[in-house]
Design a protein around this motif. Structure first.
Motif, PDB file in Angstrom:
ATOM      1  N   GLU A 153       1.901  -9.766 -11.055  1.00 50.01           N
ATOM      2  CA  GLU A 153       3.166  -9.256 -11.658  1.00 50.01           C
ATOM      3  C   GLU A 153       3.790  -8.542 -10.432  1.00 50.01           C
ATOM      4  O   GLU A 153       5.243  -8.717 -10.373  1.00 50.01           O
ATOM      5  N   LYS A 154       3.117  -7.978  -9.596  1.00 40.57           N
ATOM      6  CA  LYS A 154       3.925  -7.423  -8.256  1.00 40.57           C
ATOM      7  C   LYS A 154       4.441  -8.428  -7.529  1.00 40.57           C
ATOM      8  O   LYS A 154       5.509  -8.073  -6.940  1.00 40.57           O
TER       9      LYS A 154
ATOM     10  N   VAL B 134       2.567 -13.049 -14.736  1.00 41.09           N
ATOM     11  CA  VAL B 134       1.239 -13.190 -15.063  1.00 41.09           C
ATOM     12  C   VAL B 134       1.029 -14.724 -15.538  1.00 41.09           C
ATOM     13  O   VAL B 134       1.442 -15.097 -16.432  1.00 41.09           O
TER      14      VAL B 134
ATOM     15  N   SER C 180      -8.828  -9.898 -14.752  1.00 41.00           N
ATOM     16  CA  SER C 180      -7.510  -8.817 -14.655  1.00 41.00           C
ATOM     17  C   SER C 180      -7.967  -7.285 -14.432  1.00 41.00           C
ATOM     18  O   SER C 180      -9.139  -6.991 -14.034  1.00 41.00           O
ATOM     19  N   ALA C 181      -7.025  -6.550 -14.098  1.00 39.81           N
ATOM     20  CA  ALA C 181      -7.399  -5.039 -13.842  1.00 39.81           C
ATOM     21  C   ALA C 181      -8.319  -4.593 -14.681  1.00 39.81           C
ATOM     22  O   ALA C 181      -9.149  -3.741 -14.211  1.00 39.81           O
TER      23      ALA C 181
ATOM     24  N   ASN D 146      -9.740   2.758  -9.752  1.00 39.58           N
ATOM     25  CA  ASN D 146      -8.434   2.571  -9.389  1.00 39.58           C
ATOM     26  C   ASN D 146      -8.128   1.474  -8.546  1.00 39.58           C
ATOM     27  O   ASN D 146      -7.193   0.475  -8.497  1.00 39.58           O
TER      28      ASN D 146
ATOM     29  N   ALA E 171      -8.821  -1.831 -10.408  1.00 38.11           N
ATOM     30  CA  ALA E 171      -7.700  -2.200 -11.194  1.00 38.11           C
ATOM     31  C   ALA E 171      -6.467  -2.892 -10.560  1.00 38.11           C
ATOM     32  O   ALA E 171      -5.655  -3.769 -10.508  1.00 38.11           O
ATOM     33  N   ALA E 172      -6.026  -2.005  -9.165  1.00 40.21           N
ATOM     34  CA  ALA E 172      -5.153  -2.383  -8.293  1.00 40.21           C
ATOM     35  C   ALA E 172      -5.336  -3.956  -7.585  1.00 40.21           C
ATOM     36  O   ALA E 172      -4.228  -4.584  -7.524  1.00 40.21           O
TER      37      ALA E 172
ATOM     38  N   ASP F 271      -3.789  -9.788 -12.832  1.00 40.29           N
ATOM     39  CA  ASP F 271      -2.730  -9.561 -13.370  1.00 40.29           C
ATOM     40  C   ASP F 271      -1.849  -8.522 -12.685  1.00 40.29           C
ATOM     41  O   ASP F 271      -0.559  -8.896 -12.466  1.00 40.29           O
ATOM     42  N   ARG F 272      -2.300  -7.741 -12.094  1.00 35.85           N
ATOM     43  CA  ARG F 272      -1.336  -6.744 -11.335  1.00 35.85           C
ATOM     44  C   ARG F 272      -0.957  -7.172 -10.126  1.00 35.85           C
ATOM     45  O   ARG F 272       0.322  -7.084  -9.666  1.00 35.85           O
TER      46      ARG F 272
END
Length: 296
Positions: free
Chosen positions: A257-258, A263, A272-273, A245, A248-249, A253-254
């Motif tokens: 996007e955030k 992206v 990437s995640a 987790n 991925a965080a 890309d995450r």
């Protein structure tokens, strides 16, 4: 994640500078918007701030020793690692280095240890001056890992990771993956060149994720250098899920996007995640650093 209560912790592998003042130099990364931008650009887990274009200051103006070294005073045994965050990180550093020392010896090589520096807010390194906004990093010039423990709160609150002790262990093991790359000559491939989804920078970061997984696979069987028993006695499926987790965080890309709402793979530096999870799990599943060839 459980440690042997009676195991001795080696605090000599950690320099606790959280109570120190940093003389000289100045950090170009501040709080607020500037700090947030730096955090996004650094994409959390990387090498020294000089390679991110974020450093300044005199590398010789190192932080003075803390008058109260919390780690040396408080982190004596594995039972301390089971109750205190900073002691747990000491234990993870010990376990990680025990594993890589054994692995290098098994392969006919010689492992050179790397210290971890705990700091608060900012620190001077041989790679330049950095603030906590850069996130955890490894400086190849002085072969040290730098970590502001406040980052783990950011990992949960800013990046949405589930947290947990093993999420922290993943961060530390990733940075020691960079140390392994430095010792083997691979880290140089990250320097220069253009960013992007297929860049050498991404491949170096994914390999460090894989090396973190290799350590995790072997963590409960690696003998502690003092007792001969494994320092880490238990890793659960939930621990590994927390590590995946966290990986991925902090995928490019995450994060993009955030923080920027879109992206842009052409600017990726860490992967990437899905890639970060994939390569961490590749290392965890195989337990073999030879299976971490992200350049193939």
């Amino acid at each position: 994640m459980q440690f042997d209560d009676d195991a001795d912790l080696d605090t000599s592998q950690v320099k606790d500078q959280r109570g120190s003042r940093v003389p000289g130099g100045r950090a170009t990364i501040g709080g607020g918007i500037a700090g947030l931008i730096a955090l996004v650009l650094a994409l959390i887990f990387g090498v020294g701030p000089d390679q991110l274009g974020l450093s300044s200051g005199n590398p010789e103006s190192a932080a003075t020793s803390s008058s109260v070294d919390q780690v040396e005073q408080s982190c004596k045994k594995g039972r301390d690692a089971n109750t205190r965050e900073d002691c747990r990180l000491v234990a993870v550093v010990n376990s990680t280095q025990d594993f890589w020392k054994n692995e290098f010896t098994r392969r006919g090589g010689r492992y050179t240890p790397a210290s971890t520096v705990f700091f608060k807010d900012r620190v001077d390194t041989a790679c330049g001056t950095a603030t906590k906004a850069v996130g955890p990093f490894y400086c190849p010039a002085d072969r040290q890992v730098y970590l502001d423990l406040g980052f783990f709160d950011d990992l949960r609150t800013k990046f949405g990771a589930s947290g947990g002790p093993f999420a922290q262990a993943y961060v530390v093991a990733h940075e020691y993956g960079h140390h392994i790359q430095n010792l083997t000559g691979t880290l140089q491939k990250a320097q220069g060149g253009q960013p992007g989804a297929n860049s050498n920078a991404v491949k170096v970061e994914l390999q460090a994720d894989c090396y973190a997984g290799v350590w995790a696979h072997n963590a409960t069987t690696t003998p502690d250098k003092s007792s001969g028993r494994p320092l880490i006695t238990r890793l659960t499926d939930q621990d590994i899920r927390d590590g995946l987790n966290a990986a991925a965080a902090v995928g490019d890309d995450r994060i993009q996007e955030k923080f920027q709402g879109r992206v842009t793979p052409e600017s990726w530096t860490h992967g990437s995640a899905q890639q970060r999870q994939q390569w961490f799990y590749q290392g965890y599943r195989t337990g073999d650093m030879a299976q971490c060839n992200t350049f193939r």
